[in-house]
Design a protein around this motif. Sequence first.
Motif, PDB file in Angstrom:
ATOM      1  N   UNK A   1       0.828  -1.205   0.000  1.00 28.20           N
ATOM      2  CA  UNK A   1       0.000   0.000   0.000  1.00 28.20           C
ATOM      3  C   UNK A   1       0.858   1.250   0.000  1.00 28.20           C
ATOM      4  N   UNK A   2       1.869   1.273   0.867  1.00 34.36           N
ATOM      5  CA  UNK A   2       2.681   2.494   0.972  1.00 34.36           C
ATOM      6  C   UNK A   2       3.492   2.726  -0.281  1.00 34.36           C
TER       7      UNK A   2
ATOM      8  N   UNK B   1       4.921   9.820  -1.153  1.00 37.80           N
ATOM      9  CA  UNK B   1       6.192   9.505  -0.506  1.00 37.80           C
ATOM     10  C   UNK B   1       7.279   9.201  -1.522  1.00 37.80           C
ATOM     11  N   UNK B   2       6.975   9.262  -2.794  1.00 38.82           N
ATOM     12  CA  UNK B   2       7.940   8.805  -3.783  1.00 38.82           C
ATOM     13  C   UNK B   2       8.472   9.905  -4.681  1.00 38.82           C
TER      14      UNK B   2
ATOM     15  N   UNK C   1       3.812   4.286   5.495  1.00 41.35           N
ATOM     16  CA  UNK C   1       4.594   5.084   4.561  1.00 41.35           C
ATOM     17  C   UNK C   1       5.711   5.819   5.298  1.00 41.35           C
ATOM     18  N   UNK C   2       5.376   6.404   6.441  1.00 43.69           N
ATOM     19  CA  UNK C   2       6.377   7.127   7.228  1.00 43.69           C
ATOM     20  C   UNK C   2       7.480   6.187   7.710  1.00 43.69           C
ATOM     21  N   UNK C   3       7.117   4.966   8.065  1.00 45.54           N
ATOM     22  CA  UNK C   3       8.121   3.997   8.505  1.00 45.54           C
ATOM     23  C   UNK C   3       9.063   3.623   7.364  1.00 45.54           C
TER      24      UNK C   3
ATOM     25  N   UNK D   1       0.660  10.325  18.034  1.00 51.00           N
ATOM     26  CA  UNK D   1       1.938  10.157  18.726  1.00 51.00           C
ATOM     27  C   UNK D   1       3.020   9.673  17.771  1.00 51.00           C
ATOM     28  N   UNK D   2       2.704   8.688  16.941  1.00 52.02           N
ATOM     29  CA  UNK D   2       3.711   8.217  15.995  1.00 52.02           C
ATOM     30  C   UNK D   2       3.999   9.269  14.931  1.00 52.02           C
ATOM     31  N   UNK D   3       2.976   9.996  14.518  1.00 54.27           N
ATOM     32  CA  UNK D   3       3.193  11.067  13.538  1.00 54.27           C
ATOM     33  C   UNK D   3       4.166  12.105  14.101  1.00 54.27           C
ATOM     34  N   UNK D   4       3.977  12.486  15.344  1.00 52.69           N
ATOM     35  CA  UNK D   4       4.896  13.442  15.976  1.00 52.69           C
ATOM     36  C   UNK D   4       6.318  12.884  16.038  1.00 52.69           C
ATOM     37  N   UNK D   5       6.439  11.583  16.311  1.00 45.90           N
ATOM     38  CA  UNK D   5       7.767  10.972  16.337  1.00 45.90           C
ATOM     39  C   UNK D   5       8.469  11.157  14.995  1.00 45.90           C
TER      40      UNK D   5
END
Length: 585
Positions: free
Chosen positions: A11-12, A18-19, A52-54, A142-146
Amino acid sequence: MKSRFIYYFIVLLACPICLSCSKDWLKPEPLSFYAPENLLVDKAGFEAMLVTARKNLRNSFYGELNTVVSEGVFTELGVAGPLNDNGIRNMDLQMTPNADGNYYVLENFEWNYTPIRVINAVVSRIDDITWDDERDRNEVLAEAYFHRAYWYYLLVNQFGDVPYIDKEAREAKLDFYTHSRWTILDRLQQEMEFSIQWLSEQTKPGVPSRSAGKHLLTKIYLANRAFEKAAEMASEVILRHPLMQGRFGSEMEVAPDRNMFWDLHRPFNVNNVANTETILGVLDRSDLPEDVRTNGLQTMRNYHPAWWNARVLDSRASRGTLDRGATYDSLGRGNANLRPSNYYLYDIWKDGNDLRRKDGNWVFQEDLRYNNPASVDFGKPIDPKNFTALIDTFQYYHSFPFYKTFVPQATTSQVPNGGQGDYYVFRSAETYLLRAEAYYWLGLLDRAAADINAVRSRAHADLISAGQVAIDYILDERARELFAEEHRKSELVRISYIMAAEGREGYSLERFSERNYWYDRVMATNNFYREHVRWGSSECRISPYHVLFPVPAEAINTNTIGVINQNIGYPGADRNLPPLTEIED
């Protein structure tokens, strides 16, 4: 579980935001099924965007000339090794706002903002839906802020003052302004203090946990000179992630003559449940679908010498080495993209008992052998006297930390550059050294020594006393422990800002680009920059203002309504405005 993970990665990969590799660093993407408008409509969509962020986080550690490598060549660790003139050795000539060779300095600016753009969509739309459980919403945020803090931490230590953008760009925007680095750090600190309350306690491959958030917050606290908070936060991480003290994993039987550091840095042990040291490790496996895995860690390409090259001659001036055979498969097609300095190869390794340097963990240059069966010297050690010129050893003949860099390819048909494998983002050996640094700034040298000794004692290295603690020593220990893992220049710049803000050793923020700790340390320790060694048509040179990378001229010139500042020392800095000290809601 594995099939679900693979699904998310597919999916990501289809998500176009992101690309993008265009120079339009914040240009909104065209609508598609995977655009935020269509994806961020439920919890599953937000979770897919986090995947996607990961992926973006993972990719900063993979590939040839990745950001860890490109930062390393501007520090004490070494310089650009390739013979071609695209390698940045003479920063006075090559590092400009318009051109930077092939070490992607300017690209770092865009590459840091691209994942921020992904996260801004998540944060901006977090309350556009109705959440069945407020906990789900807070965990996503929380993960987005990370992720946002991770990339801004790099930006403020690579480029200094930069535009702080925390909202989704839904249309073209040409009126950005530069924010103070300190203002950005204040915001990151605030958001990460929220984040650590909601991140999961569980450590999962590639997923930021609460400990990962606390580790990142420790670094932010240090950067922002909140030293007591940094020590407290690091202590919480250390309690949950003790250092590994003995051998573990399958290599115990396969390689019985190795030691625990070999095990610690085998890619398949990074996310091993027995590895308590892992705080955050990213995932990349050769058995994943081709569209999901990366092109490999490329560690052998980046850090090994080009020992296989035709320039490596035998005693009859014939080719002594070949790019094939068992030696080629095990040592790899090195290119010395980071050619280690004498500081890293010799100066910091005075303790002969250090396990990081023993039991086959390193391949020393004296161990390199001629592997060409047609050579009269086949099987003998490579003799540097046989090179056309001694300087040829620069790229083709040096030692390297094999335990860190050896990553075999999945098949022998692949070029041995360093294959797929998991990799550390954060591990607790760094947390100990971060806490040691916090104690150093607080003047608690006995506690700092205890933390440094925790890292040294498990390596069987001699312990140090409180009187030996200095910021230089802490950086030496980081080099011994974290080579090829840390963004070295960013950490040096972070410390340089602290030295300047604290007024230590005569440094100041007012003259930061004229005199700073980064420059003085690199010149004192890196023999290549100090001696202006020439390789190819360029010689190794740096200046104090290179403490910060140049902001790309294109980002400045296309921002026609606002003003993005250029760093002092580079063309265009005369048009700067005072950086903003407040962030508008």
